[in-house]
Design an enzyme around this catalytic site. Structure first.
Site, PDB file in Angstrom:
ATOM      1  N   CYS A  68      42.572  46.010  34.354  1.00 39.96           N
ATOM      2  CA  CYS A  68      41.604  44.997  34.013  1.00 39.96           C
ATOM      3  C   CYS A  68      40.962  44.869  32.504  1.00 39.96           C
ATOM      4  O   CYS A  68      40.439  45.944  32.029  1.00 39.96           O
ATOM      5  CB  CYS A  68      40.043  44.822  34.705  1.00 39.96           C
ATOM      6  SG  CYS A  68      39.293  43.464  34.585  1.00 39.96           S
ATOM      7  N   CYS A 136      35.587  28.292  45.157  1.00 39.87           N
ATOM      8  CA  CYS A 136      35.641  29.714  45.521  1.00 39.87           C
ATOM      9  C   CYS A 136      34.880  30.367  44.373  1.00 39.87           C
ATOM     10  O   CYS A 136      34.846  29.886  43.447  1.00 39.87           O
ATOM     11  CB  CYS A 136      37.229  29.759  45.543  1.00 39.87           C
ATOM     12  SG  CYS A 136      37.739  31.417  45.617  1.00 39.87           S
ATOM     13  N   ARG A 268      49.428  32.759  47.390  1.00 42.09           N
ATOM     14  CA  ARG A 268      49.412  32.249  46.171  1.00 42.09           C
ATOM     15  C   ARG A 268      50.143  33.133  45.202  1.00 42.09           C
ATOM     16  O   ARG A 268      49.966  34.341  44.895  1.00 42.09           O
ATOM     17  CB  ARG A 268      47.783  31.922  45.601  1.00 42.09           C
ATOM     18  CG  ARG A 268      47.780  31.485  44.235  1.00 42.09           C
ATOM     19  CD  ARG A 268      46.225  31.343  43.868  1.00 42.09           C
ATOM     20  NE  ARG A 268      45.560  30.440  44.731  1.00 42.09           N
ATOM     21  CZ  ARG A 268      44.332  30.762  45.339  1.00 42.09           C
ATOM     22  NH1 ARG A 268      43.755  31.989  45.245  1.00 42.09           N
ATOM     23  NH2 ARG A 268      43.905  30.031  46.392  1.00 42.09           N
TER      24      ARG A 268
END
Ligand code: SAM
Ligand code: DTB
Ligand code: SF4
Length: 326
Positions: A68, A136, A268
């Site tokens: 990340c 979301c 997705r």
């Protein structure tokens, strides 16, 4: 067997690891045929759900997720940004809606939100929902009361990923456990929010880790409604930069596995699309992917521009899926 039973009979949460491994080992054409057949039983095969992401609080995250760019532990050159004001978030959501998105996902680089942060997030959720968009959020770990607050504000989906197999997990993240993630998913589910849960491929995991990761997702009961499959975006400065790239056909295989194991979930095609050819994306849609992130940015890294996604949809005869009513 009635029509309903025939359609619902392949929804299972009791998959064994051996079954998942056997599917994973099928010849490519057999695997894709099974995935496409499952896809057609449950979905319009030419409709793709379109979500837009916005980073509402960027960088300086205390966690150590090795992929990340937003972890404070790695020097990735990212500028930290405080939590955005709800009005600014709502303006970005309106622009996303006008560009064709039907779901708006707000992401924050937090280990978990503080209760006072949720005041602003609740205002964002209410405002985005009033635009007619599905909402979301992905804010890190949640307690059951925090999940209930978000549901009360009208949050439709919460994204929280298992990220990888339980066996490989400790190689990637040490500051929270797999069980912590399962606990957050349970809190979200219990609050009545739909679950968006997937992970990342190409982090140096083995093929057996990938099967085990899919097994962990497909034995959640019920399955996550939305399953993001990310291809690692390698960001210089993160520990995973320089990892050997995954074979693109193995990525397609995992999409197909997700489709077969969780036939009613939206799968997705998530981070990493900017590095994929149109041909690879076409194979992913054939394998059962039926959702994308749309818009020029993911959270902090690039995504295909909207014009090239429109061109891709045209080339493939794909239509954006309308927003779910309600
Ligand atoms: N901080 C919150 C959390 O970790 O739950 C929410 C945001 S976090 C960025 C959401 C997800 O983005 C991660 O779980 C991970 O799967 C995905 N992600 C982050 N960096 C990525 C990268 N470089 N490549 C692919 N996916 C990534
Ligand atoms: C998910 O599984 N992928 C999205 C979303 N959930 C929040 C995030 C991808 C982030 C990619 C790296 C970045 O742009 O910072
Ligand atoms: Fe923080 Fe989420 Fe990034 Fe992990 S993935 S470092 S929790 S922002």
């Amino acid at each position: 067997m009635g029509q309903e039973a025939a359609v619902n009979g392949d929804i299972r949460s009791d998959w064994t690891l051996a079954e998942v491994q056997a599917l994973h080992a099928l010849p490519f054409a057999d695997l894709l045929f099974r995935a496409q057949s499952a896809h057609r039983r449950h979905f319009d095969p030419n409709a793709v759900q379109v979500s837009t992401l916005l980073s509402i609080k960027t960088g300086a995250c205390p966690e150590d997720c090795a992929y990340c760019p937003q972890s404070i532990r790695y020097d990735t050159g990212l500028e930290r940004e405080a939590l955005m004001e709800p009005e600014a978030v709502i303006a970005r959501a309106r622009a996303a809606r006008d560009a064709g998105a039907t779901r708006f996902c707000m992401g924050a680089a937090w280990r978990s939100p503080k209760d006072r942060d949720l005041d602003k997030v609740e205002r964002m959720v209410r405002g985005v929902r009033e635009l007619g968009l599905e909402t979301c959020a992905t804010l890190g770990m949640l307690t059951p009361p925090q999940a209930r607050r978000l549901r009360g504000a009208g949050l439709d989906y919460y994204n929280h990923n298992l990220d990888t197999s339980p066996e490989f997990y400790g190689e990637v993240i040490t500051t929270r456990t797999y069980q912590d993630r399962l606990d957050t998913l349970a809190a979200v589910r219990d609050a009545g929010i739909r679950v968006c849960c997937g992970g990342i491929l190409g982090m140096g995991e083995t093929a057996s880790d990938r099967a085990s990761f899919l097994h962990a997702l497909a034995t959640l009961d019920p399955h996550p409604e939305s399953v993001p499959i990310n291809n690692l975006v390698q960001v210089p400065g993160t520990p995973l930069a320089g990892t050997a790239a995954l074979d693109p056909l193995e990525f397609v295989r995992i999409v197909a596995l997700a489709r077969i194991l969780m036939p009613r979930s939206h799968v997705r095609l998530s981070a990493g699309r900017a590095q994929m050819s149109d041909e690879m994306q076409a194979l992913c849609f054939l394998a059962g992917a039926n959702s994308i992130f749309y818009g020029e940015k993911l959270l902090t890294t690039g995504n295909p521009d909207t014009a090239s996604d429109h061109a891709l949809f045209r080339r493939l005869g794909i239509r954006p899926e309308p927003a779910a009513a309600g």
